[in-house]
Write a protein that holds these residues in place. Structure first.
Motif, PDB file in Angstrom:
ATOM      1  N   ASP A  95       0.819  -1.213   0.000  1.00  0.00           N
ATOM      2  CA  ASP A  95       0.000   0.000   0.000  1.00  0.00           C
ATOM      3  C   ASP A  95       0.854   1.265   0.000  1.00  0.00           C
ATOM      4  O   ASP A  95       1.828   1.378   0.743  1.00  0.00           O
ATOM      5  CB  ASP A  95      -0.892   0.062   1.244  1.00  0.00           C
ATOM      6  CG  ASP A  95      -1.981  -0.996   1.235  1.00  0.00           C
ATOM      7  OD1 ASP A  95      -2.208  -1.606   0.186  1.00  0.00           O
ATOM      8  OD2 ASP A  95      -2.586  -1.218   2.300  1.00  0.00           O
ATOM      9  N   THR A 131      -0.218  -1.188  -5.209  1.00  0.00           N
ATOM     10  CA  THR A 131      -0.716   0.050  -5.790  1.00  0.00           C
ATOM     11  C   THR A 131       0.292   0.568  -6.809  1.00  0.00           C
ATOM     12  O   THR A 131       1.500   0.320  -6.715  1.00  0.00           O
ATOM     13  CB  THR A 131      -0.948   1.143  -4.726  1.00  0.00           C
ATOM     14  OG1 THR A 131       0.310   1.538  -4.166  1.00  0.00           O
ATOM     15  CG2 THR A 131      -1.881   0.658  -3.636  1.00  0.00           C
ATOM     16  N   SER A 157      -5.150  -0.743  -7.336  1.00  0.00           N
ATOM     17  CA  SER A 157      -5.428   0.638  -7.730  1.00  0.00           C
ATOM     18  C   SER A 157      -4.127   1.423  -7.825  1.00  0.00           C
ATOM     19  O   SER A 157      -3.070   0.955  -7.380  1.00  0.00           O
ATOM     20  CB  SER A 157      -6.408   1.346  -6.789  1.00  0.00           C
ATOM     21  OG  SER A 157      -5.751   1.835  -5.638  1.00  0.00           O
ATOM     22  N   HIS A 160      -4.882   4.215  -4.186  1.00  0.00           N
ATOM     23  CA  HIS A 160      -5.389   3.687  -2.924  1.00  0.00           C
ATOM     24  C   HIS A 160      -6.445   4.613  -2.313  1.00  0.00           C
ATOM     25  O   HIS A 160      -6.563   4.760  -1.103  1.00  0.00           O
ATOM     26  CB  HIS A 160      -4.282   3.412  -1.908  1.00  0.00           C
ATOM     27  CG  HIS A 160      -4.667   2.381  -0.886  1.00  0.00           C
ATOM     28  ND1 HIS A 160      -5.285   2.689   0.302  1.00  0.00           N
ATOM     29  CD2 HIS A 160      -4.544   1.037  -0.882  1.00  0.00           C
ATOM     30  CE1 HIS A 160      -5.512   1.589   0.998  1.00  0.00           C
ATOM     31  NE2 HIS A 160      -5.073   0.567   0.289  1.00  0.00           N
ATOM     32  N   ALA A 185      -2.532   2.134 -12.683  1.00  0.00           N
ATOM     33  CA  ALA A 185      -1.677   1.209 -11.934  1.00  0.00           C
ATOM     34  C   ALA A 185      -1.005   0.239 -12.896  1.00  0.00           C
ATOM     35  O   ALA A 185       0.197  -0.036 -12.779  1.00  0.00           O
ATOM     36  CB  ALA A 185      -2.499   0.453 -10.890  1.00  0.00           C
TER      37      ALA A 185
END
Length: 299
Positions: A95, A131, A157, A160, A185
């Motif tokens: 993340d 991500t 994604s 995020h 992404a």
């Protein structure tokens, strides 16, 4: 994703928002589905079904996916079959939100090389949901993970940001930008040199509704959730996280963990404890693609 784990796992007492404390078939959009044309601790004995970290990849075949839902909605997968053997999938969210570059520049570590090294040493197949912003920050690591046959890389994604309102404090992305955020992404992965990305997607925060499922319906992805929350987010007690994982795993389980040193500092130690114990119990580690294949195979 970490924000969702914090809310689900009350024992971890994770109360800050992800914005403040972020961590580690059909048509396909580029970088989302099929491969692009461009092409200290001793390790335990490897199960015949678990690939070696040095194994050469075989010719790619179409990854398994779930069929679209009614009206072309993106299908959602949470766990594998309970009656087809003791298999478990470890998944790790890498993340990083779109606006956290300054924190990384100041020295915050959103990556976790020691965790990836441990998975390799223990020969544990795993799926990493990354991500795009993480891949931009750590292109060498993204390429290494994405091109290692022991692992598979999937889309989490670019930014995020949440795909629904009221998603545990995450900023919300506009509906008209949902698809492009996922595609961006994919572009970041390709720029980092990742040769292929699996056709799986994990919603930031795990939050979705029919509008979000419909927005991604044309991308040919399967949304992947989980049924075991590790509680590694912001945890400082590795033993407590280990107990939570071991207490929750069942045949067919998908475990959510994190690949971020600053926000999930115990994860590498947890993996060192969980992997040998689950193997002792007769579990075999597989990737999400293997789990979906088992779930969709005819009996």
């Amino acid at each position: 994703m970490i924000s969702l784990v914090r809310r689900i796992t009350a024992a971890c007492a994770l109360s800050a928002t992800l914005t403040a404390l972020a961590a580690c078939g059909t048509a396909h959009a580029p970088g989302i589905g099929h491969p692009s044309p461009a092409a200290g601790h001793p390790a335990p004995a490897r199960s015949a079904a678990e690939p070696s970290a040095t194994a050469k990849p075989s010719a790619p075949s179409a990854p398994p996916r779930l069929a679209p839902g009614p009206g072309g909605l993106t299908p959602v997968f949470a766990n594998g079959p309970r009656t087809k053997g003791k298999i478990v999938a470890l998944t790790f969210d890498a993340d990083m939100t779109a606006d956290e570059g300054p924190r990384a520049a100041a020295g915050e570590h959103f990556d976790n090389p020691a965790l990836i090294a441990t998975l390799r040493a223990l020969k544990v197949p795993a799926t990493v949901f990354m991500t795009g912003r993480w891949a931009v920050q750590y292109p060498d690591e993204a390429r290494s993970i994405g091109n290692d046959p022991l692992f598979e890389l999937a889309n989490h994604s670019y930014s995020h940001y949440a795909f629904t309102g009221d998603c545990y404090g995450l900023p919300t992305i506009a509906p008209e930008r949902m698809r492009s955020d996922v595609e961006n992404a994919g572009s970041a992965f390709r720029k980092a040199g990742v040769r292929h990305v699996m056709p799986y997607f994990r919603f930031p925060g795990g939050c979705y509704d029919d509008k979000a499922l419909r927005a991604l319906g044309g991308l040919g992805v399967t949304a992947v959730q989980w049924d075991v929350v590790s509680g590694d987010a912001f945890a400082t007690d590795a033993d407590a996280v280990t107990r939570q994982v071991l207490g929750g795993v069942r045949p067919g389980s998908v475990v959510i963990m994190h690949c971020t040193r600053s926000a999930a500092p115990t994860t590498e130690r947890v993996v060192r404890a969980v992997v040998p114990e689950l193997r002792r119990q007769g579990y075999r580690f597989v990737k999400v693609s293997d789990m979906i294949r088992a779930a969709t195979a005819r009996s």
